[in-house]
Design an enzyme around this catalytic site. Sequence first.
Site, mmCIF file in Angstrom:
data_model
loop_
_atom_site.group_PDB
_atom_site.id
_atom_site.type_symbol
_atom_site.label_atom_id
_atom_site.label_comp_id
_atom_site.label_asym_id
_atom_site.label_seq_id
_atom_site.Cartn_x
_atom_site.Cartn_y
_atom_site.Cartn_z
ATOM 1 N N ALA A 142 79.125 52.855 41.652
ATOM 2 C CA ALA A 142 78.600 54.211 41.850
ATOM 3 C C ALA A 142 79.642 55.255 41.460
ATOM 4 O O ALA A 142 79.334 56.242 40.777
ATOM 5 C CB ALA A 142 78.172 54.412 43.295
ATOM 6 N N VAL A 186 91.873 57.883 50.827
ATOM 7 C CA VAL A 186 91.427 59.207 51.283
ATOM 8 C C VAL A 186 91.171 59.152 52.783
ATOM 9 O O VAL A 186 90.396 58.343 53.275
ATOM 10 C CB VAL A 186 90.160 59.650 50.534
ATOM 11 C CG1 VAL A 186 89.618 60.956 51.121
ATOM 12 C CG2 VAL A 186 90.464 59.835 49.043
ATOM 13 N N GLU A 212 70.860 35.107 44.596
ATOM 14 C CA GLU A 212 69.426 34.846 44.677
ATOM 15 C C GLU A 212 68.856 34.319 43.369
ATOM 16 O O GLU A 212 67.793 33.699 43.344
ATOM 17 C CB GLU A 212 68.710 36.132 45.081
ATOM 18 C CG GLU A 212 67.361 35.915 45.709
ATOM 19 C CD GLU A 212 66.990 37.056 46.644
ATOM 20 O OE1 GLU A 212 65.794 37.301 46.781
ATOM 21 O OE2 GLU A 212 67.891 37.675 47.225
ATOM 22 N N ARG A 257 64.576 38.458 52.091
ATOM 23 C CA ARG A 257 65.793 37.888 52.675
ATOM 24 C C ARG A 257 65.719 37.758 54.197
ATOM 25 O O ARG A 257 66.227 36.785 54.757
ATOM 26 C CB ARG A 257 67.005 38.746 52.272
ATOM 27 C CG ARG A 257 67.353 38.610 50.810
ATOM 28 C CD ARG A 257 68.468 39.544 50.393
ATOM 29 N NE ARG A 257 68.865 39.267 49.017
ATOM 30 C CZ ARG A 257 69.791 39.963 48.356
ATOM 31 N NH1 ARG A 257 70.409 40.965 48.963
ATOM 32 N NH2 ARG A 257 70.099 39.638 47.122
ATOM 33 N N HIS A 277 75.685 40.730 54.806
ATOM 34 C CA HIS A 277 75.764 40.989 53.372
ATOM 35 C C HIS A 277 75.729 42.465 53.004
ATOM 36 O O HIS A 277 76.452 42.899 52.118
ATOM 37 C CB HIS A 277 74.617 40.262 52.670
ATOM 38 C CG HIS A 277 74.606 40.426 51.187
ATOM 39 N ND1 HIS A 277 75.710 40.164 50.402
ATOM 40 C CD2 HIS A 277 73.623 40.833 50.333
ATOM 41 C CE1 HIS A 277 75.410 40.392 49.137
ATOM 42 N NE2 HIS A 277 74.165 40.810 49.066
ATOM 43 N N ARG A 297 66.615 45.089 52.373
ATOM 44 C CA ARG A 297 66.848 45.358 50.952
ATOM 45 C C ARG A 297 66.369 44.189 50.097
ATOM 46 O O ARG A 297 66.634 43.031 50.410
ATOM 47 C CB ARG A 297 68.336 45.616 50.683
ATOM 48 C CG ARG A 297 68.634 45.908 49.214
ATOM 49 C CD ARG A 297 70.087 46.256 49.014
ATOM 50 N NE ARG A 297 70.968 45.137 49.275
ATOM 51 C CZ ARG A 297 71.229 44.156 48.406
ATOM 52 N NH1 ARG A 297 70.639 44.142 47.221
ATOM 53 N NH2 ARG A 297 72.078 43.198 48.722
ATOM 54 N N GLY A 318 68.783 42.621 44.118
ATOM 55 C CA GLY A 318 68.802 43.280 42.815
ATOM 56 C C GLY A 318 68.674 44.793 42.901
ATOM 57 O O GLY A 318 68.899 45.497 41.920
ATOM 58 N N VAL A 362 72.490 46.956 43.017
ATOM 59 C CA VAL A 362 73.136 47.290 41.740
ATOM 60 C C VAL A 362 72.384 48.435 41.070
ATOM 61 O O VAL A 362 72.988 49.351 40.510
ATOM 62 C CB VAL A 362 73.208 46.056 40.816
ATOM 63 C CG1 VAL A 362 73.770 46.438 39.449
ATOM 64 C CG2 VAL A 362 74.080 44.972 41.445
#
Length: 512
Positions: free
Chosen positions: A78, A219, A318, A342, A445, A485, A488, A491
Amino acid sequence: MKKKTGAALILILSVMLVIAGCGSNGNSNSNSTGNKSKDNEAKKETTEAVSGASEASYTPYDQLKDKYDIIIVGAGGAGMSAALEAKAKGMNPVILEKMPVAGGNTTKSSSGMNASQTKFQKEQGIEDSNDLFYEETLKGGHDTNDKELLRFFVDNSAGAIDWLDSIGIRLNNITITGGMKEKRTHRPEDGSAVGQYLFKGLVKNVQEQGIPLFVNADVKEITEKDGKVTGVKVLFNQADEKTITGSAVIVTTGGFGANKEMIAEVRPDLEGLVTTNQIGSTGDGIQMIEKLGGTTVDMDQIQVHPTVQQEKSYLIGEAVRGEGAILVSSEGKRFTNEMDTRDHVTAAINKLPEKAAILVFDSGVKSRVKAIEQYEKMGFVLTSDSIEGLAKEMNVPADQLQKTMDTWNSAVKNKKDAEFGRTTGMDNDLSGAPFYAIKIGPGIHYTMGGVKINTNTEVLNKEGQPITGLFAAGEVVGGLHGQNRIGGNSVAEIIIFGRQAGIKSAEFVKAQ
């Protein structure tokens, strides 16, 4: 020739400095057993990361400036995506990373990047739609996802694949993950794990664009004045504190999956589980944003991944199941639809007496999932030329495992899983010797919760108003995934919202 030699020497010195920096940091407090344990973990993390980081020569400390247009906290996918888009908009961004190497959890990503209506899907005759992607993600999150973020996410997913391709990061090998009906999980062309490939491509572009990337840059505080963000306070090499000013700050520090205290506070039931997260995923960004008045959402929604190698807390992606693997119990029997979401697969494993299971696959799956080569190198994979031999390696009844395999192969042939209703990841049976197995169990995870943003990636306060000059993207953010979630999607999130943070922060700075 001289230029190439010089570049090579800089590269070698960079890696030596990264390793040396980690070593000196680790030795600073080595009197207690706890610190020694942390030191060993840090060294392990650095060793794992150096394979990707060795190609990254980080910016020397003496090149640090007092002011930048945009300060990006965190050098994962990100953060680097944000930096590249900000640079493209004419900004002067800087990336600050607290760890000795860049990459964060991005380097650990395995299965791929979800996207719909992509040019690669169209080339391969895969019929997909943004609406279907939206509906399946919403269903996977139990209808608790932030719908505005989700709509933006799916509608900009194909554009993110195109953008990556335009900068030399091609994800045209497509597979499927749990909870999806269509193949939309985009991987590198050779089917390898997406994380290291993505990291190497992004950091290469960051270097080519001359964007400064400082490591060992922790930071500690985001500064503000009169309700507007003004910069950060950062500790370099655990010793030298600096205040750097900027017109905007983008926080891309990841989640808190490696912070046992934060997890125990919101989910005491998960205490004791292993974690797949790199040790830098400690929720720093969330805590700093809360101090500025930012609000959080879904903090108790923590995803437990069903297939984690327990001894080394290593995620087994996965894609292994997506390409045809099955899960069996210690009795050698299937016990669930392996391609369910999941949370459901995890629940099925936890109902087994041993709360663990075994992934079983063949040479065909191995050829289609290059990440398995890494699992072999790490010593996770059991193998045999026969089902009987594999059963012995797995310590399960050979006759039962053979029966399970025969039943499964028949289900694949008939395209009907009468036992558990699996409908995806059934393109190929498991008949190609040699055969393989990996013992797995659930592990922490991903943290779905985090700070609240709008579709401009502006961080919101408790009144739902943007905190002026503050943006965030990636796992530090909450709301997109709801209660669960889909594999895939993380990402995809870091690229889609990382880009948006870079674009919107640049627009904000230009408007000042």
